[in-house]
Design a protein around this motif. Structure first.
Motif, mmCIF file in Angstrom:
data_model
loop_
_atom_site.group_PDB
_atom_site.id
_atom_site.type_symbol
_atom_site.label_atom_id
_atom_site.label_comp_id
_atom_site.label_asym_id
_atom_site.label_seq_id
_atom_site.Cartn_x
_atom_site.Cartn_y
_atom_site.Cartn_z
ATOM 1 N N THR A 148 0.841 -1.191 0.000
ATOM 2 C CA THR A 148 0.000 0.000 0.000
ATOM 3 C C THR A 148 0.873 1.236 0.000
ATOM 4 O O THR A 148 1.819 1.335 0.791
ATOM 5 N N ILE A 149 0.553 2.174 -0.879
ATOM 6 C CA ILE A 149 1.229 3.470 -0.917
ATOM 7 C C ILE A 149 0.179 4.536 -0.646
ATOM 8 O O ILE A 149 -0.891 4.541 -1.262
ATOM 9 N N GLN A 150 0.492 5.441 0.270
ATOM 10 C CA GLN A 150 -0.482 6.453 0.678
ATOM 11 C C GLN A 150 0.157 7.825 0.655
ATOM 12 O O GLN A 150 1.288 8.008 1.120
ATOM 13 N N PHE A 151 -0.585 8.790 0.113
ATOM 14 C CA PHE A 151 -0.116 10.176 0.048
ATOM 15 C C PHE A 151 -1.126 11.066 0.754
ATOM 16 O O PHE A 151 -2.327 10.968 0.503
ATOM 17 N N ARG A 152 -0.629 11.912 1.634
ATOM 18 C CA ARG A 152 -1.475 12.852 2.369
ATOM 19 C C ARG A 152 -0.955 14.265 2.163
ATOM 20 O O ARG A 152 0.256 14.491 2.146
ATOM 21 N N PHE A 153 -1.887 15.206 2.046
ATOM 22 C CA PHE A 153 -1.528 16.614 1.899
ATOM 23 C C PHE A 153 -2.577 17.455 2.610
ATOM 24 O O PHE A 153 -3.761 17.125 2.604
ATOM 25 N N GLY A 154 -2.130 18.519 3.224
ATOM 26 C CA GLY A 154 -3.051 19.420 3.899
ATOM 27 C C GLY A 154 -2.420 20.777 4.113
ATOM 28 O O GLY A 154 -1.208 20.961 3.940
ATOM 29 N N MET A 155 -3.252 21.741 4.474
ATOM 30 C CA MET A 155 -2.779 23.094 4.743
ATOM 31 C C MET A 155 -2.731 23.336 6.241
ATOM 32 O O MET A 155 -3.420 22.683 7.020
ATOM 33 N N SER A 156 -1.903 24.318 6.631
ATOM 34 C CA SER A 156 -1.749 24.667 8.036
ATOM 35 C C SER A 156 -1.996 26.156 8.210
ATOM 36 O O SER A 156 -1.589 26.964 7.370
#
Length: 670
Positions: free
Chosen positions: A656-664
């Protein structure tokens, strides 16, 4: 992004722009010309104006007008500094009643974070806020990253920050596996009230049929309800699903209840679709707890679903459903000196495969601890236990089928001695404590009645010594008289460093019940067990548990672990080795597993974490994973992988490959 956009309009629709002369909430207004209408309470400025509120937030604008209650507001060339890196500007802001409009507005939470530009900015030609509907609307919105436009929406609407719950689509998430391809999760949030909501998620998979997920949450004054589940009709034409439920109820100051359900369509579904967390079985049932100052009663039921392959299931979980299971305990106040009595009751019913058995256990114990001359500590205890069994079509230990009642009575007692000797010092203080316990128990022929029981057997470790029952569970009886003895040495200093060493053994005076050759117990003396540990309370922890053979002193079992470092940069190592005897003098498939985990703080923003479990016996990784993290003041992302090499029925491992992105915004992730 949603939170970032909402923060802009939060300040366009709150009293920051409804400036009034209020001594209880002081604000400062600086301008080339200020006109204050005493009658209406409105303020009008001409030229460049600077407004600072009590919290230090600052705004500059030109030619502004503000009514006393903020119902009407206007201003040009607006610039606002709302936090350390939060900045807003707009060509023009007007407010009339419940409607606020900002034109050519820009928002960023990255002002000054990087010398070569803001990590992200949001620009819109017009932003409106409707107070009655509590909705924000963005027109011609563009997301910029380092001065490069990356995303455009002609129209976008969302609830304002004052709305705690609002139905709508949430941010999608992405993942990829080698078995089912790319997975795109599209969640829909449904708010029924402030205490009642649900999330429905549609998962699109490139190599499988869609997956549907549902999470339901409800909070009441004295209860909470949690349910999650999923369903798919796969390409093989099979319906696969799971449901997890946990409901809790407060029934007053001395009672609470819970209902729990955990079921799945088959043994491998949870693992294949990412809902598996190494649980060996699923447990459904209900529980009622009654408790007071000196006692408690617990009544519960259980229905198990086995997830392990049959060759790995050794009966450590009852093979049938449990109804009921009632346990009660009561401890008296001191009868005299420090002597107290304890009463325990256990009622258990097991039903499965056309058989059933009901068990009632009554146990009463009196314990009397004493401290004598020279620091000697003596504990005396006497115990009486009575078992009542009712069997129906049950296979007994002699392989016959039996229906009827069987009983047994077990009186026992023990005397325990300990002498802690302490030597304080300015550098290292030391303590050494020899300890011994003699347990006297009636010798019985029936160590167990039925072939299937709740006991997983005996396994000798340092934690088993000085315990009344060295078997797991209730059905298998420890027999005869035995002694436990050992010595513990420990040292510690004022810097928080600690060292501990323990070694001990058990001795059976009577012939033992038949146990696994790998248990460490024998007739007469057992194997030797011990533990050793060291900690400096800051960056180093070492511990090890070992068992050595009674006759040869060969190593039979070892569990070791170490942690070096702090919370950001560390190394953890663990190892389990156990000799697996098939008969006297021969071994087969010794257990030999190693675990390693590491964390590395590469810089203030970059970090790496990894872990792995390796089976030395079969020369293969059971699983391994690694994740790279980047944390910027204005955004964050991570990319990681996980490899599971399990082989179970139709499951053949997964990557499994997982990518997460978000703003702060100001250190808060969204």
């Amino acid at each position: 992004m949603k939170k970032a956009l909402a923060s802009l309009l939060l300040f366009l629709s709150t009293p920051l722009f409804a400036i009034t002369v209020d001594v209880n909430e002081p604000k400062t207004i600086k301008s080339e010309k200020i006109e204050y209408d005493v009658k209406s309470g409105s303020i009008k400025t001409s030229g460049k104006t600077e407004i600072t509120n009590a919290s230090g937030q600052r705004m500059t604008l030109t030619d502004s007008y503000m009514s006393s209650q903020g119902k009407e507001l206007s201003g040009d060339n607006v610039k606002m500094w709302l936090g350390q890196h939060v900045y807003v500007e707009s060509d023009n802001i007007t407010r009339n009643g419940n409607d606020t409009i900002a034109r050519n507005a820009l928002f960023t939470a990255c002002d000054g974070c990087d010398s070569f530009g803001n990590a992200w900015e949001i620009w819109a030609s017009k932003i409106t806020h409707e107070l009655d509907e509590r909705m924000l609307t963005f027109y011609n919105m563009v997301l910029w990253a380092y001065d490069v436009p990356v995303l455009w929406f002609p129209y976008y609407s969302m609830p304002d920050p004052g709305v705690k719950h609002k139905s709508g689509l949430l941010m999608p998430s992405f993942g990829s596996t080698n078995k089912m391809g790319t997975r795109i999760n599209i969640p829909l949030y449904i708010a029924f009230s402030d205490t009642h909501d649900a999330t429905f998620t549609l998962s699109y998979l490139t190599k499988e049929n869609p997956l549907f997920q549902l999470e339901h949450r409800l909070n009441l004054a004295h209860a909470e309800f949690r349910t999650s589940g999923s369903y798919t009709h796969n390409k093989e034409g099979k319906n696969r699903w799971h449901i997890f439920n946990n409901d809790k109820f407060d029934l007053g100051e001395h009672a609470r209840a819970s209902v729990y359900v955990a079921r799945t369509s088959d043994k491998t579904y949870l693992q294949k679709y990412g809902f598996y967390s190494d649980q060996p079985y699923l447990d459904s049932g209900a529980k009622l707890e009654l408790f007071a100052k000196s006692g408690y009663v617990v009544a519960d039921t259980h229905s198990f679903q086995e997830l392990r392959a049959r060759k790995y299931w050794r009966g450590s979980v009852p093979g049938g459903d449990i109804l009921p299971n009632i346990r009660g305990s009561f401890q008296t106040t001191p009868l005299f000196s420090e002597t107290y009595a304890t009463f325990n009751t256990d009622v258990l019913g097991v039903v499965g495969d056309g058989t059933s058995a009901q068990r009632v256990i009554g146990d009463a114990r009196i314990t009397s601890p004493w401290t004598l001359w020279g620091g000697n500590r003596i504990t005396l205890s006497a115990d009486a236990r009575y078992d009542f069994y009712n069997f129906n079509n049950t296979i007994m230990i002699d392989d016959t089928e039996y229906s009827g009642v069987k009983t047994r009575f077990l009186p026992s007692g023990y005397v325990e001695w300990g002498l802690p000797l302490v030597r304080p010092a300015e550098t290292w203080s030391q303590t050494i404590e020899p300890r011994a316990r003699l347990t006297m128990r009636r010798r019985v022929d029936d160590e167990q009645f039925a072939k299937s029981n709740d006991s997983a057997g005996a396994f000798l470790t340092d934690t088993v010594l000085f315990s009344g029952n060295r078997f797991a569970g209730y059905d298998l009886w420890e027999n005869g008289t035995f002694a436990d003895y050992g010595v513990r040495w420990a040292a510690f200093n004022s810097d928080g460093r600690q060292i501990e060493v323990f070694v001990g053994q058990s001795y059976d005076f009577d012939k033992r019940a038949d146990t696994d050759l790998n248990s460490g117990f024998h007739n007469n003396g057992s194997d030797y067990v011990g533990r050793i540990g060291f900690s400096n309370s800051s960056w180093l922890d070492l511990s090890s548990r070992v068992r050595f053979g009674r006759d040869s002193f060969d190593l039979q079992h070892a569990e070791s672990s170490a942690r070096i470092g702090d919370n950001t940069t560390y190394l953890t190592v663990g190892h389990i080795w156990a000799r697996q005897l098939t008969n006297i003098g021969s071994t087969e498939n010794d257990t030999n597993e190693a675990m390693v985990g590491a964390g590395l703080k590469i810089s203030d923003r970059w970090s790496l974490r990894m872990d792995a479990i390796y089976n030395w016996t079969d020369d293969e990784f059971l699983r391994h994973s690694g994740t790279l993290y980047y944390s910027h003041p204005c955004y964050y992302f991570s990319i990681g992988y996980r490899r599971d090499n399990a082989v179970r029925e139709d499951y053949r491992g997964n990557t499994t490959i997982q990518f997460r992105f978000g703003m702060s915004i100001e250190g808060q992730h969204y």
